[in-house]
Design an enzyme around this catalytic site. Structure first.
Site, PDB file in Angstrom:
ATOM      1  N   SER A  42      -5.378  22.780   1.211  1.00 25.65           N
ATOM      2  CA  SER A  42      -3.943  22.434   0.502  1.00 25.65           C
ATOM      3  C   SER A  42      -3.662  23.963  -0.139  1.00 25.65           C
ATOM      4  CB  SER A  42      -3.838  21.387  -0.509  1.00 25.65           C
ATOM      5  OG  SER A  42      -4.576  21.353  -1.456  1.00 25.65           O
ATOM      6  N   LEU A  43      -2.491  24.489   0.203  1.00 26.59           N
ATOM      7  CA  LEU A  43      -1.975  25.781  -0.134  1.00 26.59           C
ATOM      8  C   LEU A  43      -0.739  25.859  -0.950  1.00 26.59           C
ATOM      9  CD1 LEU A  43      -2.341  27.429   3.271  1.00 26.59           C
ATOM     10  CD2 LEU A  43      -3.809  27.405   1.654  1.00 26.59           C
ATOM     11  N   GLY A  44      -0.598  24.607  -1.631  1.00 21.61           N
ATOM     12  CA  GLY A  44       0.727  24.573  -2.687  1.00 21.61           C
ATOM     13  C   GLY A  44       1.844  24.600  -1.827  1.00 21.61           C
ATOM     14  N   GLY A  47       2.092  25.000   2.093  1.00 18.89           N
ATOM     15  CA  GLY A  47       1.585  23.834   2.804  1.00 18.89           C
ATOM     16  C   GLY A  47       0.124  23.892   2.925  1.00 18.89           C
ATOM     17  N   GLY A  73      -3.062  16.137  -3.644  1.00 18.74           N
ATOM     18  CA  GLY A  73      -4.352  16.290  -2.824  1.00 18.74           C
ATOM     19  C   GLY A  73      -4.921  14.901  -2.266  1.00 18.74           C
ATOM     20  N   ASP A  74      -5.133  13.838  -3.071  1.00 17.19           N
ATOM     21  CA  ASP A  74      -5.428  12.571  -2.581  1.00 17.19           C
ATOM     22  C   ASP A  74      -4.634  12.015  -1.690  1.00 17.19           C
ATOM     23  OD1 ASP A  74      -7.536  12.802  -4.378  1.00 17.19           O
ATOM     24  OD2 ASP A  74      -6.447  11.737  -5.949  1.00 17.19           O
TER      25      ASP A  74
END
Length: 131
Positions: A42-44, A47, A73-74
């Protein structure tokens, strides 16, 4: 087997900062080469990065106003699992994953978004193959 670190967690694993997408891709691909079937980072606001045997993709949505990042994230992992469970292909699984996370960003607490909201977000996910 799959892992889903965020960029900071991947930096901790690599022991170095990963300020560019190319550096992040290199580390994710190295983990994939060690036997992890799917590496999802995950890249905030940028995306997420998906590294699989089929290739590497960056997927994103237009930025959303986040009520909370807790659980995003979950939620992304839940989207991957939903895609796998439904027998979806890679593209649909990526879209679901990003959509689940984006929908979670707009909600406080452990509340699930409506299926229609997830479908709308999934359809809007932009994907590009990373060389």
């Amino acid at each position: 087997m799959a892992i889903k670190p965020n960029r900071h967690e991947l930096e901790l694993w690599a022991g170095t900062l990963l300020p560019t997408l190319a550096e992040t891709v290199d580390v994710a691909r190295a983990i994939h080469a060690r036997g992890v079937a799917q590496v999802i980072v995950s890249l905030g606001e940028d995306g997420a990065l998906f590294v699989t045997a089929q290739g590497t993709w960056q997927a994103s949505l237009p930025p959303v106003r986040a009520a909370s990042t807790v659980g995003a994230g979950d939620a992304m992992v839940a989207g991957v699992l939903a895609g796998w469970h439904a027998g979806a292909g890679m593209e649909e699984t990526v879209r679901l994953s990003v959509a689940f996370a984006a929908c979670k960003l707009q909600r406080l607490g452990p509340h699930l978004p409506a299926q229609e909201q997830v479908r709308e977000r999934a359809a809007a996910v932009q994907m590009q193959r990373v060389a």
